[in-house]
Design a protein around this motif. Structure first.
Motif, mmCIF file in Angstrom:
data_model
loop_
_atom_site.group_PDB
_atom_site.id
_atom_site.type_symbol
_atom_site.label_atom_id
_atom_site.label_comp_id
_atom_site.label_asym_id
_atom_site.label_seq_id
_atom_site.Cartn_x
_atom_site.Cartn_y
_atom_site.Cartn_z
ATOM 1 N N CYS A 209 0.837 -1.209 0.000
ATOM 2 C CA CYS A 209 0.000 0.000 0.000
ATOM 3 C C CYS A 209 0.867 1.252 0.000
ATOM 4 N N ALA A 210 1.912 1.262 0.842
ATOM 5 C CA ALA A 210 2.812 2.412 0.896
ATOM 6 C C ALA A 210 3.585 2.560 -0.413
ATOM 7 N N LEU A 211 4.023 1.431 -0.974
ATOM 8 C CA LEU A 211 4.774 1.474 -2.225
ATOM 9 C C LEU A 211 3.945 2.020 -3.379
ATOM 10 N N ALA A 212 2.639 1.836 -3.296
ATOM 11 C CA ALA A 212 1.771 2.289 -4.383
ATOM 12 C C ALA A 212 1.593 3.801 -4.405
ATOM 13 N N ASP A 213 2.037 4.486 -3.350
ATOM 14 C CA ASP A 213 1.971 5.953 -3.313
ATOM 15 C C ASP A 213 3.027 6.523 -4.256
ATOM 16 N N PRO A 214 2.662 7.267 -5.277
ATOM 17 C CA PRO A 214 3.643 7.775 -6.239
ATOM 18 C C PRO A 214 4.748 8.606 -5.598
ATOM 19 N N GLY A 215 4.468 9.249 -4.465
ATOM 20 C CA GLY A 215 5.473 10.088 -3.838
ATOM 21 C C GLY A 215 6.282 9.401 -2.759
ATOM 22 N N PHE A 216 6.124 8.078 -2.623
ATOM 23 C CA PHE A 216 6.774 7.374 -1.516
ATOM 24 C C PHE A 216 8.296 7.460 -1.579
ATOM 25 N N ALA A 217 8.879 7.157 -2.735
ATOM 26 C CA ALA A 217 10.340 7.161 -2.853
ATOM 27 C C ALA A 217 10.913 8.543 -2.561
ATOM 28 N N PRO B 43 21.780 6.071 2.128
ATOM 29 C CA PRO B 43 20.752 5.112 1.693
ATOM 30 C C PRO B 43 21.204 3.665 1.831
ATOM 31 N N SER B 44 22.509 3.418 1.747
ATOM 32 C CA SER B 44 23.007 2.043 1.819
ATOM 33 C C SER B 44 22.842 1.424 3.207
ATOM 34 N N ARG B 45 22.472 2.221 4.193
ATOM 35 C CA ARG B 45 22.278 1.686 5.542
ATOM 36 C C ARG B 45 20.811 1.375 5.835
ATOM 37 N N LEU B 46 19.957 1.635 4.868
ATOM 38 C CA LEU B 46 18.533 1.353 5.046
ATOM 39 C C LEU B 46 18.144 0.165 4.171
ATOM 40 N N VAL B 47 17.605 -0.867 4.820
ATOM 41 C CA VAL B 47 17.116 -2.053 4.112
ATOM 42 C C VAL B 47 15.599 -1.991 4.068
ATOM 43 N N LEU B 48 15.042 -2.092 2.878
ATOM 44 C CA LEU B 48 13.598 -2.082 2.706
ATOM 45 C C LEU B 48 13.124 -3.510 2.492
ATOM 46 N N GLU B 49 12.271 -3.988 3.384
ATOM 47 C CA GLU B 49 11.744 -5.340 3.279
ATOM 48 C C GLU B 49 10.408 -5.304 2.554
ATOM 49 N N VAL B 50 10.362 -5.999 1.427
ATOM 50 C CA VAL B 50 9.138 -6.051 0.631
ATOM 51 C C VAL B 50 8.734 -7.512 0.453
ATOM 52 N N LEU B 51 7.432 -7.727 0.280
ATOM 53 C CA LEU B 51 6.923 -9.079 0.113
ATOM 54 C C LEU B 51 7.139 -9.561 -1.312
ATOM 55 N N GLU B 52 7.102 -10.891 -1.476
ATOM 56 C CA GLU B 52 7.258 -11.461 -2.818
ATOM 57 C C GLU B 52 6.197 -10.946 -3.787
ATOM 58 N N SER B 53 5.033 -10.618 -3.266
ATOM 59 C CA SER B 53 3.943 -10.172 -4.133
ATOM 60 C C SER B 53 4.203 -8.809 -4.755
ATOM 61 N N GLY C 112 6.418 -8.310 -6.833
ATOM 62 C CA GLY C 112 7.035 -8.580 -8.127
ATOM 63 C C GLY C 112 6.307 -7.899 -9.272
ATOM 64 N N PRO C 113 6.958 -7.777 -10.413
ATOM 65 C CA PRO C 113 6.388 -7.056 -11.553
ATOM 66 C C PRO C 113 5.037 -7.567 -12.008
ATOM 67 N N ILE C 114 4.738 -8.853 -11.763
ATOM 68 C CA ILE C 114 3.474 -9.394 -12.240
ATOM 69 C C ILE C 114 2.304 -8.798 -11.471
ATOM 70 N N SER C 115 2.504 -8.602 -10.169
ATOM 71 C CA SER C 115 1.368 -8.258 -9.323
ATOM 72 C C SER C 115 1.363 -6.836 -8.792
ATOM 73 N N SER C 116 2.470 -6.130 -8.852
ATOM 74 C CA SER C 116 2.519 -4.806 -8.246
ATOM 75 C C SER C 116 2.116 -3.728 -9.245
ATOM 76 N N SER C 117 1.791 -2.553 -8.718
ATOM 77 C CA SER C 117 1.395 -1.442 -9.566
ATOM 78 C C SER C 117 2.614 -0.798 -10.200
ATOM 79 N N SER C 118 2.375 -0.001 -11.229
ATOM 80 C CA SER C 118 3.487 0.695 -11.889
ATOM 81 C C SER C 118 4.150 1.682 -10.931
ATOM 82 N N ALA C 119 3.354 2.323 -10.048
ATOM 83 C CA ALA C 119 3.925 3.255 -9.077
ATOM 84 C C ALA C 119 4.848 2.527 -8.110
ATOM 85 N N ALA C 120 4.463 1.336 -7.676
ATOM 86 C CA ALA C 120 5.309 0.553 -6.768
ATOM 87 C C ALA C 120 6.611 0.174 -7.443
#
Length: 428
Positions: free
Chosen positions: A256-264, A278-288, A290-298
């Motif tokens: 949900c957060a990744l789908a926000d266009p202004g998140f990054a 930035p190299s000290r921050l690890v972002l944990e994302v779910l397998e879902s 992936g390009p098949i299931s996520s939005s273009s904004a994500a």
């Protein structure tokens, strides 16, 4: 409560709000986390439909039943006396808590109820009653769990100051980060901490994510992510100032957060503001994701964050899909082996084969591995021997407040200094 719920309920219940004595019953599924773990998403959807049917069958045709959020149901009971409304509420609770068979399993829902009744002739709108009811639900003491409580809406009641949403809790400073360490299997040194959200509730105590994350809105996700991000970056600076070597901190990012266009952009701005690489921050994302299931904004957000130097973990590996696409497109640097594969891996040949296959895949792809949910010394030892890079779980430490991490780090650094590094060759 969000304005759309007020608008919805005021509209659908309008014909029954003119006579006074308006009443709303809110029912919360207390064992939501346990049932979700057992039934999965498909099973929970079936359970929610079944509960809606049970509640609707126990009311008059013109009484309104609505899901407010995952695990929270509202029933409009207009024109009822106090005794009648309570009697109906108890009956609905009993019906909702009957065992039900789903996906070959029998489960028993546990429901807590709040009955909000307005005896005033002015007839408080149903939306306002629901708003008051949600706050009352959040403020219920532990001893009221599993019972029906009757209240009247009182604007001046101090309970009305309690946050009813995660966004309100984050704004008021009640959302706090706890940190769980991640350990290198070879050296015994801490490679980072994962920042995990907790709600320090004024009346219910410390709440784990399973108690408040289901049913969160987009605004809740955004506020929660920002709050934990700021605390995670502040923790890195705190450890640096104390002289401890903590390379990274990990942060769970919802789809949900990744789908926000202004998140990054907002995340990179926060990194720059706090002067953290930035190299000290690890972002944990779910397998879902992936390009098949996520939005273009994500996908754009992940690509931008990866290009900026943020590290990416693929969380709950093995439980989703599109993993290889995500690794290829976003430059995933580590996969987190899900607890479902780790449990009993020291003695279960099937678990061992699965983990060995994941490790072989990771080695071929040139990425690190971290086993999560490691709870026993035997699991830890086996994972170290077969070549898992890092582990995380109760066997190392439970999630802890920031102020407790310094003593833990000092103790762990002393242990690592006393022991020779365990190489994979030696472990074999």
């Amino acid at each position: 409560m969000h304005s759309r719920w007020r608008t919805l309920w005021d509209r659908i219940a309008a014909p029954w709000t003119r006579g006074g004595n308006n009443t709303v019953l809110l029912l919360r599924l207390e064992n939501l986390a346990l049932l979700t773990e057992r039934l999965g998403k498909a099973g929970m959807s079936q359970l929610f439909v079944g509960l809606m049917m049970r509640l609707s069958a126990g009311t008059r045709p013109h009484d309104r039943v609505q899901i407010l959020g995952q695990g929270i149901f509202a029933v409009a009971l207009p024109g009822r006396s106090e005794i009648e409304a309570m009697r109906i509420s108890l009956r609905l609770q009993e019906q909702g808590q009957q065992p039900v068979g789903i996906a070959g399993q029998e489960v028993t829902p546990v429901l807590t109820g709040v009955l909000i009744r307005d005896p005033a002739e002015a007839a408080t709108a149903f939306g306002a009653l629901i708003d008051s009811g949600r706050r009352r639900l959040m403020a219920l003491p532990v001893e009221r769990i599993g019972r029906i409580s009757l209240f009247e809406p009182r604007p001046a009641d101090p309970d009305d100051d309690l946050p009813a949403t995660v966004a309100e809790a984050a704004t008021s400073g009640q959302i706090i980060a706890h940190f769980q360490p991640q350990l290198c299997c070879n050296s015994g040194r801490i490679t980072g901490f994962e920042a995990l959200a907790r709600w320090q509730h004024p009346t219910r105590g410390l709440l784990a994510p399973a108690s408040f994350m289901p049913g969160m809105s987009e605004a809740d996700h955004s506020a929660l992510t920002l709050r934990i991000l700021r605390q995670a970056l502040a923790a890195l600076k705190h450890w640096d100032q104390a002289g401890h070597d903590v390379p990274t901190v990990s942060l769970n990012i919802s789809n949900c957060a990744l789908a926000d266009p202004g998140f990054a952009a907002s995340l990179l701005w926060e990194l720059d503001r706090q002067e953290v690489s930035p190299s000290r921050l690890v972002l944990e994302v779910l397998e879902s994701v992936g390009p098949i299931s996520s939005s273009s904004a994500a996908r754009r957000n992940l690509a931008r964050l990866s290009a900026a130097g943020c590290l990416l973990d693929l969380d709950d590996f093995g439980t989703g899909y599109a993993s290889l696409d995500a690794i290829r497109q976003f430059g995933v640097h580590r996969i987190k082996i899900d607890r479902s594969f780790v449990m009993g891996c020291d003695c279960d040949p099937a678990q061992q084969r699965m983990i060995l296959a994941i490790l072989a895949l990771a080695e071929r792809l040139g990425i690190d591995t971290l086993a999560e949910g490691v709870e026993t010394r035997e699991e830890h030892s086996f994972l170290a021997q077969i070549g898992c890079d890092q582990v995380q779980g109760y066997v190392i430490a439970r999630p802890m407040p920031l102020e407790e991490t310094l003593a833990f780090l000092q103790d762990q650094e002393s242990r690592a200094a006393r022991l020779p590094p365990l190489t994979r060759k030696e472990a074999g």
